[in-house]
Design a protein around this motif. Structure first.
Motif, PDB file in Angstrom:
ATOM      1  N   LEU A 161       3.293 -32.929  50.530  1.00 50.08           N
ATOM      2  CA  LEU A 161       2.754 -33.108  49.175  1.00 50.08           C
ATOM      3  C   LEU A 161       3.147 -31.952  48.247  1.00 50.08           C
ATOM      4  O   LEU A 161       3.807 -32.186  47.220  1.00 50.08           O
ATOM      5  N   ALA A 200       2.238 -35.052  56.118  1.00 50.26           N
ATOM      6  CA  ALA A 200       1.917 -35.499  54.758  1.00 50.26           C
ATOM      7  C   ALA A 200       1.322 -34.351  53.942  1.00 50.26           C
ATOM      8  O   ALA A 200       1.688 -34.156  52.770  1.00 50.26           O
ATOM      9  N   LEU A 201       0.428 -33.573  54.560  1.00 51.86           N
ATOM     10  CA  LEU A 201      -0.191 -32.450  53.840  1.00 51.86           C
ATOM     11  C   LEU A 201       0.832 -31.372  53.499  1.00 51.86           C
ATOM     12  O   LEU A 201       0.721 -30.703  52.471  1.00 51.86           O
ATOM     13  N   LEU A 202       1.847 -31.216  54.351  1.00 55.01           N
ATOM     14  CA  LEU A 202       2.912 -30.249  54.073  1.00 55.01           C
ATOM     15  C   LEU A 202       3.844 -30.768  52.974  1.00 55.01           C
ATOM     16  O   LEU A 202       4.271 -30.022  52.083  1.00 55.01           O
ATOM     17  N   ASN A 242      -0.353 -36.781  59.787  1.00 61.71           N
ATOM     18  CA  ASN A 242      -1.223 -36.270  58.714  1.00 61.71           C
ATOM     19  C   ASN A 242      -0.805 -34.873  58.273  1.00 61.71           C
ATOM     20  O   ASN A 242      -0.783 -34.567  57.076  1.00 61.71           O
ATOM     21  N   ALA A 243      -0.481 -34.010  59.247  1.00 67.63           N
ATOM     22  CA  ALA A 243      -0.071 -32.646  58.881  1.00 67.63           C
ATOM     23  C   ALA A 243       1.242 -32.682  58.097  1.00 67.63           C
ATOM     24  O   ALA A 243       1.423 -31.918  57.141  1.00 67.63           O
ATOM     25  N   ILE A 291      -6.458 -33.578  63.266  1.00 67.91           N
ATOM     26  CA  ILE A 291      -5.946 -32.199  63.230  1.00 67.91           C
ATOM     27  C   ILE A 291      -7.008 -31.214  63.697  1.00 67.91           C
ATOM     28  O   ILE A 291      -6.766 -30.404  64.601  1.00 67.91           O
ATOM     29  N   MET A 351      -0.596 -25.793  50.266  1.00 65.57           N
ATOM     30  CA  MET A 351      -1.123 -26.691  51.318  1.00 65.57           C
ATOM     31  C   MET A 351      -2.634 -26.547  51.435  1.00 65.57           C
ATOM     32  O   MET A 351      -3.362 -27.537  51.558  1.00 65.57           O
ATOM     33  N   LEU A 409      -4.814 -39.511  52.156  1.00 64.60           N
ATOM     34  CA  LEU A 409      -4.697 -40.033  53.525  1.00 64.60           C
ATOM     35  C   LEU A 409      -5.860 -40.978  53.832  1.00 64.60           C
ATOM     36  O   LEU A 409      -5.676 -42.044  54.425  1.00 64.60           O
TER      37      LEU A 409
END
Lengths: 452, 193
Positions: free
Chosen positions: B152, B148-150, B145-146, A231, A204, A215
């Protein structure tokens, strides 16, 4: 446990496991080993520069004086865009100020004491984070290796149907590859929660930039900062016209009186001595995995709110928790020691994986001394390279060419083993060299020898 | 850790007990579903208690106790194991060809392309698709968003493993195409592009 997995599936999983493992092996081993050593990132800094001033805490007024002194020392240089104050914490009880131009330690009264000299710790962190490759490329590559650990964990479980049933059997004294396979399989099973957590958080962090670009392209008209802002909060607009220095002391005093339970770890001063300047305090919350909450203040030290890493959206808390969970700095020395133990186990799992594959080929009658010697060169060459860079740092000082030394040795040792002396097997020789390097580093560190 | 919630310590004790119970259960001459079940139940309860005590921090700390117990048991097993005569596995992994076998470089290269770059693209599109779906479902931008980042790296790892388990190229292509197409469609519907 005998799960209903077909023989074909087991064989395919083994092939996939070997394919990913061998493809990733050398660099994955390097990433795991440096990751294990860098758990003591704070302690390494103290070893590197033992005479830097230390303090359990520093007063807000002393921080204010230190910030003013550092900025005054940069008169005539282009104005720094950010100024960071590392506040004293248990693992690293030092106050250090970093700008665009320098990094200095300050004493408890806020006077500049000496330049920060932690080149080896920084090199080590960067080797783990990005294989010393500048920019986002290195981080992304390391992130991909995190993904490989995830895939290896899944394929390893399917490839070994008895892996849980045999989880407590360790025939450490068996020869002919049984002991090696047992070490590999047992350590894999029992470090599985750790390995998955490390791999997922590491990937991550490593792939974060790529994900953020995705994004940004899909949802924010290619504005990467806008993708991160929900975030981590957004940057304020700059106003470069001159202004008196911001009141950092007032911000720290406000935090101490309104949130005595938290501990400030960083002060970040954006665009100091301009009308657009503002202050952020990052503070650790006890018994939380998040790296901290960001408290925001104006130039006069008035409180403007917090970003929400501690109690905002679940996504913010999740993102803020990846770093501590990955680096093991959420419970003091006991947790660090556990991370060293499990990190070492993961490193052994990676190392033994390729050794098992080589052993199988040997038992099938394939004589490949160069491959075997090359892998010996990787397993023992990387620790030699790390130890000798540390020795170079101690002897030659903060300016030693650490990256060049490390990568030259890391590449040269396996190549020398493969093509210089593949037979008799060079393992013992390289191990002896490692022990010699380790002893030399230890002697130099203890006696404080230096050539500068 | 002086103000750590008591539930974390109870959860840690549960995880230690779980590992000890699994050690006992897996050492029985015959498989016992009850003995195994007690071990796994203790693990679940221990984890839940630690989580209830101090959230993710409590769970992370308690899990270290379970893993350390297992490491100690393993160290004991390794220390006390007699010198055996067991024969190691010779199972072929088919990673490098043996003597006389074709190299099949093209096939290997295609597998690499499918598992690394193409699986990455599919995972990225799927993760962004979930982000778009989250936006349409009213989730906050931070959560979307978080997530999506997780997702991926998680999806990429699962896809890489799954692709290598599939024997046919057609099935591998379908495995990549489905999440990629679904993700792309969702981005078109819920994204800014």
């Amino acid at each position: 446990m005998t799960p209903a997995i077909s023989k074909q599936a087991v064989q395919r999983a083994l092939s996939g496991h070997a394919a990913i493992g061998l493809l990733a092996s050398a660099l994955l081993y390097l990433i795991c080993l440096t990751g294990t050593v860098v758990v003591f990132y704070q302690e390494w800094q103290r070893i590197e520069q033992p005479d830097a001033p230390e303090m359990a805490a520093i007063t807000p007024d002393a921080v204010q004086r230190a910030v003013a002194a550092v900025l005054a020392s940069e008169k005539g240089k282009p104005a720094t865009t950010h100024l960071y104050v590392h506040m004293p914490v248990d693992g690293l009880p030092r106050t250090t100020i970093t700008t665009d131009h320098q990094a200095v330690h300050v004493d408890a009264d806020g006077r500049i004491a000496m330049p920060e000299e932690n080149a080896w710790s920084e090199f080590l962190l960067h080797a783990h984070y990005a294989l010393n490759i500048p920019g986002l490329v290195g981080m992304t590559i390391v992130g991909i290796f995190g993904v490989m650990i995830l895939a290896l964990s899944l394929s390893g479980i399917v490839a070994h149907p008895r892996i849980f049933r045999d989880a407590f059997r360790l025939r450490a004294r068996d020869n002919h590859g049984v002991g090696l396979a047992d070490w590999h399989n047992r350590l894999s099973v029992w470090t599985l929660p750790f390995s998955l957590a490390i791999a997922l958080t590491g990937s991550m962090i490593g792939l974060g930039a790529v994900g953020a670009y995705g994004l940004a392209a899909a949802f924010y008209k290619n504005d990467v900062e806008a993708a991160y802002a929900p975030i981590f909060g957004k940057e304020h607009g700059a106003d470069a016209s001159p202004a008196p220095l911001a009141n950092v002391s007032a911000a720290l005093t406000w935090l101490a009186s309104n949130h005595p339970e938290v501990r400030p770890t960083y002060v970040i001063l954006h665009d100091p001595q301009t009308r657009g300047q503002h202050i952020q305090l990052i503070a650790e919350h006890p018994r939380r995995l998040i790296y901290g909450e960001t408290y925001q203040f104006g130039a006069d030290g008035s409180y403007h709110g917090k970003v929400g890493m501690s109690d905002g959206h679940m996504g913010q808390q999740l993102a803020a928790s990846t770093y501590n969970l990955h680096f093991g700095n959420y419970g003091g020395l006991p947790v660090k020691l556990a991370y060293i133990l499990f990190g070492l186990a993961l490193t052994v799992v990676v190392a033994t994986g390729t050794s098992i594959w080589l052993g199988k080929r040997q038992r099938r009658g394939l004589h490949e001394p160069r491959l075997r010697a090359g892998w010996d060169g990787v397993i023992w060459g990387v620790p030699i390279a790390l130890t000798l860079t540390f020795l170079a740092r101690l002897l030659l000082g903060n300016g030693a060419p650490l990256i060049a030394i490390f990568w030259t040795l890391t590449i040269a040792i396996p190549l020398l083993a493969m093509f210089g002396r593949p037979e008799p097997r060079p393992k013992r020789l390289i191990q002896r060299l490692f022990v010699a390097a380790l002893l030399a580093a230890l002697i130099v560190a203890v006696t404080g020898m230096s050539m500068v | 850790m002086s103000e750590t919630a008591p539930l974390v310590w109870i959860g840690a004790a549960g995880l230690v007990a779980a590992v000890l119970q699994l050690r006992r259960a897996w050492g029985l001459p015959r498989r016992s579903a009850a003995a195994n079940g007690i071990g796994w139940a203790l693990m679940l309860v221990g984890a839940a208690l630690a989580l209830a005590g101090n959230g993710a921090w409590g769970l992370a700390v308690a899990s270290l106790f379970g893993m350390t117990t297992a490491a100690l048991l393993l160290a004991h097993a390794g220390w006390t194991s007699p010198k055996g005569k067991g024969r190691a596995s010779d199972r072929k992994a088919h990673m490098l060809p043996d003597k006389g076998e074709p190299r099949r470089l093209g096939r290997r290269l295609l597998t690499f392309v499918l598992t690394i770059p193409l699986a990455f693209v599919a995972a990225l599109l799927a993760a962004l698709g979930v982000r778009a779906l989250a936006g349409m479902a009213g989730w906050s931008e931070a959560d979307g968003n978080a997530t999506a980042l997780l997702l991926l790296p998680l999806l990429w790892g699962i896809l890489a493993f799954w692709l290598l388990m599939l024997p046919r190229r057609g099935a591998q292509c379908a495995l990549l195409a489905i999440p990629a197409a679904a993700g792309f469609g969702l981005i078109l519907v819920g994204g800014a592009i």
